[in-house]
Scaffold this motif. Structure first.
Motif, PDB file in Angstrom:
ATOM      1  N   ARG A  79       7.507   8.844   4.095  1.00  0.00           N
ATOM      2  CA  ARG A  79       6.923   7.639   3.505  1.00  0.00           C
ATOM      3  C   ARG A  79       6.876   6.545   4.562  1.00  0.00           C
ATOM      4  N   GLY A  80       5.754   5.808   4.601  1.00  0.00           N
ATOM      5  CA  GLY A  80       5.631   4.723   5.573  1.00  0.00           C
ATOM      6  C   GLY A  80       4.183   4.361   5.799  1.00  0.00           C
ATOM      7  N   TYR A  81       3.910   3.800   6.972  1.00  0.00           N
ATOM      8  CA  TYR A  81       2.521   3.438   7.292  1.00  0.00           C
ATOM      9  C   TYR A  81       2.323   3.397   8.795  1.00  0.00           C
ATOM     10  N   THR A  82       1.066   3.544   9.188  1.00  0.00           N
ATOM     11  CA  THR A  82       0.674   3.370  10.583  1.00  0.00           C
ATOM     12  C   THR A  82      -0.490   2.376  10.611  1.00  0.00           C
ATOM     13  N   ILE A  83      -0.705   1.765  11.779  1.00  0.00           N
ATOM     14  CA  ILE A  83      -1.870   0.903  11.978  1.00  0.00           C
ATOM     15  C   ILE A  83      -2.727   1.568  13.043  1.00  0.00           C
ATOM     16  N   THR A 114       0.825  -1.201   0.000  1.00  0.00           N
ATOM     17  CA  THR A 114       0.000   0.000   0.000  1.00  0.00           C
ATOM     18  C   THR A 114       0.863   1.256   0.000  1.00  0.00           C
ATOM     19  N   VAL A 115       2.011   1.212   0.669  1.00  0.00           N
ATOM     20  CA  VAL A 115       2.960   2.324   0.603  1.00  0.00           C
ATOM     21  C   VAL A 115       3.424   2.524  -0.843  1.00  0.00           C
ATOM     22  N   ASP A 116       3.658   1.423  -1.547  1.00  0.00           N
ATOM     23  CA  ASP A 116       4.051   1.514  -2.963  1.00  0.00           C
ATOM     24  C   ASP A 116       2.958   2.182  -3.795  1.00  0.00           C
ATOM     25  N   ILE A 117       1.702   1.862  -3.474  1.00  0.00           N
ATOM     26  CA  ILE A 117       0.588   2.493  -4.190  1.00  0.00           C
ATOM     27  C   ILE A 117       0.588   3.998  -3.941  1.00  0.00           C
ATOM     28  N   HIS A 174      -7.015  -0.400  10.838  1.00  0.00           N
ATOM     29  CA  HIS A 174      -6.770   0.026   9.465  1.00  0.00           C
ATOM     30  C   HIS A 174      -5.286   0.333   9.276  1.00  0.00           C
ATOM     31  N   ILE A 175      -4.798   0.032   8.082  1.00  0.00           N
ATOM     32  CA  ILE A 175      -3.460   0.463   7.686  1.00  0.00           C
ATOM     33  C   ILE A 175      -3.598   1.785   6.946  1.00  0.00           C
ATOM     34  N   SER A 217      -8.301  -1.843   5.204  1.00  0.00           N
ATOM     35  CA  SER A 217      -8.825  -2.485   6.407  1.00  0.00           C
ATOM     36  C   SER A 217      -8.046  -3.758   6.690  1.00  0.00           C
ATOM     37  N   ILE A 218      -7.783  -4.041   7.974  1.00  0.00           N
ATOM     38  CA  ILE A 218      -7.104  -5.292   8.362  1.00  0.00           C
ATOM     39  C   ILE A 218      -7.967  -6.088   9.332  1.00  0.00           C
TER      40      ILE A 218
END
Length: 332
Positions: A297-301, A100-103, A305-306, A330-331
């Motif tokens: 750039r990155g992600y959180t939970i 999803t980060v790549d997206i 949800h991511i 959604s996770i």
């Protein structure tokens, strides 16, 4: 066959299906644990009864001991299996997050490349003789020539609401699509003042324009005479709808969301058009990291949800406007 090919392109859909299978497996493992626990209790009770029976219950006591041993081993194995399933789920979440980060990166990069071209357009068109002449020698003939040029490039490029030529006093002298704007004073507009002050291209944030009746960005370039003096401003109104050519092609799950946000956290593009300029995402940890400059750039939970995110890097001479793309998966 086409449905299978389409699904194979959407990694998040496949990973979520895997997670659902894992959830079902956890239910099965819980049932096995319950059976093992009940078997253990049954073996314990059988052992007690065998002890009461004395010599007559000795053989049954051996069986009860073996049942107890089997139940304990089964319980231990099911717990280990549950740990493995949890690990698989966590890894699936990580795969979804990385993908999803790549997206997010790919989307903001495509937007930057598109807007880089708009940045080039305004600089190139500001150098054409038809534009210069209507500023250097304003007359009905030179203005008519400039308007014909504006209409021509407007028809060819298709991605603009309008194109304007503005003299150094701030008055609009030519327009491709809105002749009713000719003669209006733009001298107090930020885009005009900043273009003249810096002698550089000035790019606005995305906004809604009552003149063109749509969401737009304006690109403004100084127009120079042959000696390099500023004689006016050439300014364009980009049709923001063309950004959705990028947004709507992004492959994400139907329950997922994709946002483009500006440097203040406002949504300026989304698959859900109702969010645009109405929704602010500053409450998200991901957006907080972006706006604070701590992460690019990155992600959180957050709340099952991511939130994957990527800040603009600009493209070549176009430095970007501090925008970011945020993708929610959604996770659950």
């Amino acid at each position: 066959m086409e449905e299978t090919a389409e699904k194979s392109l959407n990694v998040s859909v496949l990973m979520n299906e895997l997670k659902k299978d894992n959830d079902e497996m956890q239910v099965v493992m819980k049932q096995i644990q319950d059976i093992s626990t009940k078997s253990n209790i049954l073996a314990l009770n059988s052992g007690i009864e065998a002890a009461r029976a004395g010599e007559a219950g000795r053989g049954f006591s051996v069986v009860a001991t073996e049942i107890k041993k089997f139940a304990e081993e089964s319980l231990q194995a099911s717990r280990q299996s549950e740990e493995i399933i949890t690990s698989i789920q966590n890894k699936a979440n990580e795969i979804i997050a990385v993908r999803t980060v790549d997206i997010a990166y790919d989307t903001i990069d495509k937007i930057d490349r598109n807007l880089f071209e708009r940045n080039c357009d305004v600089q190139a068109w500001a150098t054409f003789d038809a534009i210069k002449q209507c500023l250097l020698a304003p007359s009905p003939e030179t203005v008519q020539h400039a308007e014909a040029f504006l209409k021509n490039i407007h028809a060819i490029y298709e991605v603009y609401f309008d194109l304007f030529v503005v003299d150094l006093s701030g008055k609009i002298v030519a327009s491709a699509q809105h002749p009713n704007q000719v003669g209006k004073d733009m001298s107090k507009r930020t885009w005009f003042k900043e273009t003249v002050r810096t002698n550089q291209v000035y790019v606005t944030d995305m906004y809604y324009s009552d003149v063109v009746e749509g969401h737009t960005m304006s690109y403004s370039s100084p127009v120079h005479d042959d000696q390099g003096n500023i004689i006016g401003v050439f300014t364009t109104r980009f049709n923001w709808e063309f950004i959705y050519d990028i947004i709507d092609r992004v492959k994400i799950d139907e329950t997922s969301k994709l946002y483009v946000i500006n440097s203040e956290g406002y949504v300026i593009a989304s698959k859900d058009r109702s969010d645009v300029l109405n929704t602010k995402l500053n409450h998200l940890r991901a957006v907080e990291l972006l706006l604070s400059g701590r992460e690019t750039r990155g992600y959180t939970i957050e709340q099952n949800h991511i939130y994957a995110y990527c800040l603009t890097e600009g493209y070549n001479a176009y430095k970007g406007k501090g925008w970011s793309v945020v993708v929610m998966e959604s996770i659950v």
